[in-house]
Write an enzyme that holds these catalytic residues in place. Structure first.
Site, PDB file in Angstrom:
ATOM      1  CD  GLU A   1      -0.088  19.474  -8.579  1.00 53.59           C
ATOM      2  OE1 GLU A   1       0.659  20.373  -8.983  1.00 53.59           O
ATOM      3  OE2 GLU A   1       0.351  18.392  -8.125  1.00 53.59           O
ATOM      4  CB  SER A   2      -5.113  15.636  -4.796  1.00 52.63           C
ATOM      5  OG  SER A   2      -5.897  15.013  -3.795  1.00 52.63           O
TER       6      SER A   2
ATOM      7  CB  SER B   1      -0.905   0.037   1.229  1.00 58.66           C
ATOM      8  OG  SER B   1      -1.901  -0.960   1.138  1.00 58.66           O
TER       9      SER B   1
ATOM     10  CB  CYS C   1      -7.034  20.028  -6.754  1.00 59.02           C
ATOM     11  SG  CYS C   1      -7.661  18.988  -5.427  1.00 59.02           S
TER      12      CYS C   1
ATOM     13  CG  HIS D   1      -4.839  -0.060  -1.084  1.00 60.06           C
ATOM     14  ND1 HIS D   1      -4.162   0.163   0.102  1.00 60.06           N
ATOM     15  CD2 HIS D   1      -5.621   1.024  -1.269  1.00 60.06           C
ATOM     16  CE1 HIS D   1      -4.540   1.322   0.602  1.00 60.06           C
ATOM     17  NE2 HIS D   1      -5.424   1.863  -0.218  1.00 60.06           N
TER      18      HIS D   1
END
Length: 126
Positions: free
Chosen positions: A62-63, A55, A83, A68
């Site tokens: 921007e995010s 993970s 974003c 996983h």
């Protein structure tokens, strides 16, 4: 209608099993994907699980990009959320799917922040 962000959820099946369990490969692939998409990488954290699976997250200005992996199923769950309009999340997702050699993939793009973005806040943000 304008959106604040674009969120792509990718279901990648029939991936290369060795690559799904190689933390260095996964980390490098995700950083490459972020850069290719035009993002600015801020933090990179990946964790291996026993006996297998990884993970991880690449935090971008921007995010984020997350994975996983489930090598025992040849499967990876991928999220790429960006974003603004500077970064193209589709470039990142395609790079990841190609790198993992996924032969079966499902992708869904969800526009984020289409709600009342001009609403007045209940409290002042400090």
């Amino acid at each position: 209608m304008d959106v604040l962000g674009r969120h792509i959820i990718a279901e990648l099946w029939e991936c290369n099993l060795e690559k799904l369990n190689n933390i260095d490969f996964i980390r490098d692939t995700f950083v490459e994907a972020a850069v290719l998409a035009g993002a600015e990488v801020r933090e990179v954290v990946f964790h291996p699980f026993a006996p297998y699976g990884i993970s991880g997250v690449v935090i971008i200005s921007e995010s984020h990009l997350t994975i996983h992996s489930f090598p025992e199923h040849g499967y990876a769950s991928i999220d790429v959320y960006t974003c603004g309009d500077k970064v193209d999340p589709n470039i990142a997702v395609k790079h990841i799917a190609d790198a993992l050699e996924s032969s079966v993939g499902q992708f869904r793009e969800i526009p984020r922040g289409m709600g009342p973005v001009n609403a007045k806040p209940i409290q002042k943000i400090k």
